[in-house]
Design a protein around this motif. Structure first.
Motif, short mmCIF file in Angstrom:
data_model
loop_
_atom_site.label_atom_id
_atom_site.label_comp_id
_atom_site.label_asym_id
_atom_site.label_seq_id
_atom_site.Cartn_x
_atom_site.Cartn_y
_atom_site.Cartn_z
N ALA A 114 0.85 -1.19 0.00
CA ALA A 114 0.00 0.00 0.00
C ALA A 114 0.89 1.25 0.00
N ARG A 115 1.98 1.17 0.74
CA ARG A 115 2.89 2.31 0.77
C ARG A 115 3.60 2.48 -0.58
N VAL A 116 4.03 1.35 -1.16
CA VAL A 116 4.67 1.38 -2.48
C VAL A 116 3.74 2.03 -3.50
N LYS A 117 2.50 1.61 -3.48
CA LYS A 117 1.51 2.15 -4.42
C LYS A 117 1.33 3.64 -4.21
N ALA A 118 1.26 4.05 -2.95
CA ALA A 118 1.09 5.48 -2.65
C ALA A 118 2.30 6.29 -3.14
N GLU A 119 3.48 5.73 -3.02
CA GLU A 119 4.67 6.44 -3.50
C GLU A 119 4.62 6.60 -5.03
N LYS A 164 6.14 12.55 -21.33
CA LYS A 164 5.35 11.42 -21.81
C LYS A 164 5.69 10.10 -21.14
N GLU A 165 6.88 9.99 -20.54
CA GLU A 165 7.25 8.70 -19.94
C GLU A 165 7.36 8.79 -18.42
N LEU A 166 6.88 7.73 -17.78
CA LEU A 166 6.98 7.62 -16.33
C LEU A 166 7.58 6.25 -16.04
N SER A 167 8.88 6.24 -15.72
CA SER A 167 9.61 4.99 -15.52
C SER A 167 9.51 4.57 -14.06
N MET A 168 8.67 3.59 -13.80
CA MET A 168 8.57 3.08 -12.43
C MET A 168 8.10 1.64 -12.44
N GLY A 169 8.61 0.89 -11.47
CA GLY A 169 8.25 -0.52 -11.34
C GLY A 169 9.40 -1.43 -11.71
N MET A 170 9.63 -2.44 -10.85
CA MET A 170 10.65 -3.46 -11.09
C MET A 170 10.00 -4.82 -10.76
N THR A 171 10.80 -5.85 -10.68
CA THR A 171 10.25 -7.20 -10.50
C THR A 171 9.23 -7.27 -9.35
N ASN A 172 9.57 -6.68 -8.20
CA ASN A 172 8.70 -6.87 -7.04
C ASN A 172 7.54 -5.90 -6.91
N ASP A 173 7.53 -4.85 -7.73
CA ASP A 173 6.46 -3.87 -7.56
C ASP A 173 5.88 -3.36 -8.89
N TYR A 174 6.06 -4.15 -9.95
CA TYR A 174 5.61 -3.62 -11.26
C TYR A 174 4.09 -3.53 -11.36
N GLU A 231 1.96 -2.66 -8.95
CA GLU A 231 1.57 -1.40 -8.31
C GLU A 231 1.95 -0.21 -9.19
N ALA A 232 3.14 -0.31 -9.80
CA ALA A 232 3.59 0.78 -10.67
C ALA A 232 2.66 0.93 -11.88
N CYS A 233 2.30 -0.18 -12.50
CA CYS A 233 1.41 -0.12 -13.66
C CYS A 233 0.04 0.44 -13.26
N GLU A 234 -0.45 0.02 -12.12
CA GLU A 234 -1.76 0.52 -11.66
C GLU A 234 -1.71 2.02 -11.40
N GLY A 236 0.09 4.11 -13.15
CA GLY A 236 0.28 4.88 -14.38
C GLY A 236 1.67 4.83 -15.00
N SER A 237 2.45 3.84 -14.65
CA SER A 237 3.78 3.70 -15.26
C SER A 237 3.67 3.52 -16.77
N THR A 238 4.66 4.05 -17.50
CA THR A 238 4.72 3.79 -18.95
C THR A 238 5.94 2.96 -19.32
N MET A 239 6.90 2.87 -18.40
CA MET A 239 8.11 2.07 -18.63
C MET A 239 8.41 1.29 -17.37
N VAL A 240 8.41 -0.05 -17.51
CA VAL A 240 8.67 -0.90 -16.36
C VAL A 240 10.03 -1.57 -16.56
N ARG A 241 10.87 -1.49 -15.54
CA ARG A 241 12.24 -2.02 -15.64
C ARG A 241 12.35 -3.34 -14.90
N ILE A 242 12.31 -4.43 -15.65
CA ILE A 242 12.33 -5.75 -15.00
C ILE A 242 13.60 -6.51 -15.33
N GLY A 243 14.28 -7.00 -14.30
CA GLY A 243 15.52 -7.73 -14.48
C GLY A 243 15.41 -9.17 -14.04
#
Ligand SMILES: *Cc1c(COP(=O)(O)O)cnc(C)c1O
Length: 223
Positions: free
Chosen positions: A162-167, A190-200, A202-205, A207-214
């Motif tokens: 919930a905190r991650v999502k709020a951030e 136009k781009e909002l780069s947020m979200g990785m393996t453990n929180d993508y 929440e990031a997509c929800e 409004g992320s436009t670029m998700v960085r997954i490793g």
């Protein structure tokens, strides 16, 4: 699961939210990147200048290289000729140096400004106040060889989703505010780069436009 299948899975999943997958290939060998490339992945994220440059030199030239790590000013010159997008611009001095190297290479380098959104002391980035002051300054407007195309942020490393999502939602609000309020030639949000393996998710929800997954794609990293 194979790298090929992982790419297909995450590309589809992330696309369903309207975002794009950046495959974070740091520490991984060229063979791994080529497996991703073979199923159509073209956007790769690296966090070390030397590694990214070595990969750029040897891998197919239609790969788009994203610098996602903390970038030192004295290393900007090595990536300036080819980098596609610099995600983690976290100071005025760094942006000034990127502008200078971009000019030398007769190009405009797209950048994302990194905003500090986590409740941790280890993450880099501007505060909201610093960022607004900088974007309204004449110094910013004078940088003609960079283009700010959005923001990047990393949420707290916590189980409290919930905190991650709020951030992430906070970063999206700042993105919208800048988009509405700042009018300069070198900014086009136009781009909002947020979200990785453990929180993508929440990031997509948020409004992320670029998700960085490793690691979810290439497996755990051995440093
Ligand atoms: C390593 C890294 C990632 C990918 O992290 P995973 O948890 O492996 O998905 C994303 N963004 C940045 C800035 C990174 O350094």
């Amino acid at each position: 699961m194979s790298i090929e299948n992982n790419i297909k899975f995450y590309t589809e999943k992330i696309r369903s939210y309207g975002a794009q997958l950046i495959a974070v290939s740091k520490t991984k060998p060229n063979e791994d990147l080529l497996q991703a490339y073979a199923v159509g992945q073209r956007d790769f994220g690296e966090n070390k200048v030397q590694d990214m440059t070595a990969k750029w030199e040897t891998l197919p030239k239609d790969i788009r290289w994203h610098m996602i790590g903390h970038l030192q000013r004295n290393k900007v010159k090595y990536i300036a000729p080819y980098v596609h997008l610099i995600h983690g611009v976290d100071s005025e001095r760094l942006l000034v140096e990127i502008n200078k190297q971009a000019e030398k290479n007769e190009r405009v380098i797209p950048c994302l400004l990194q905003v500090f959104i986590a409740q941790e002391e280890t993450k880099f980035g501007f505060s909201e106040e610093e960022l607004m002051a900088f974007l309204n300054s004449e110094e910013f407007e004078s940088l003609k060889n960079i283009k700010i195309i959005g923001l990047m942020g990393m949420a707290s490393n916590t189980e409290n989703m919930a905190r991650v999502k709020a951030e992430f939602e906070g970063l999206k609000s700042l993105f919208d505010k800048i988009k509405a309020d700042i009018k300069a030639e070198n900014i086009a949000m136009k781009e909002l780069s947020m979200g990785m393996t453990n929180d993508y998710i929440e990031a997509c929800e948020a409004g992320s436009t670029m998700v960085r997954i490793g690691s979810a794609i290439f497996g755990e990293r051995n440093y």
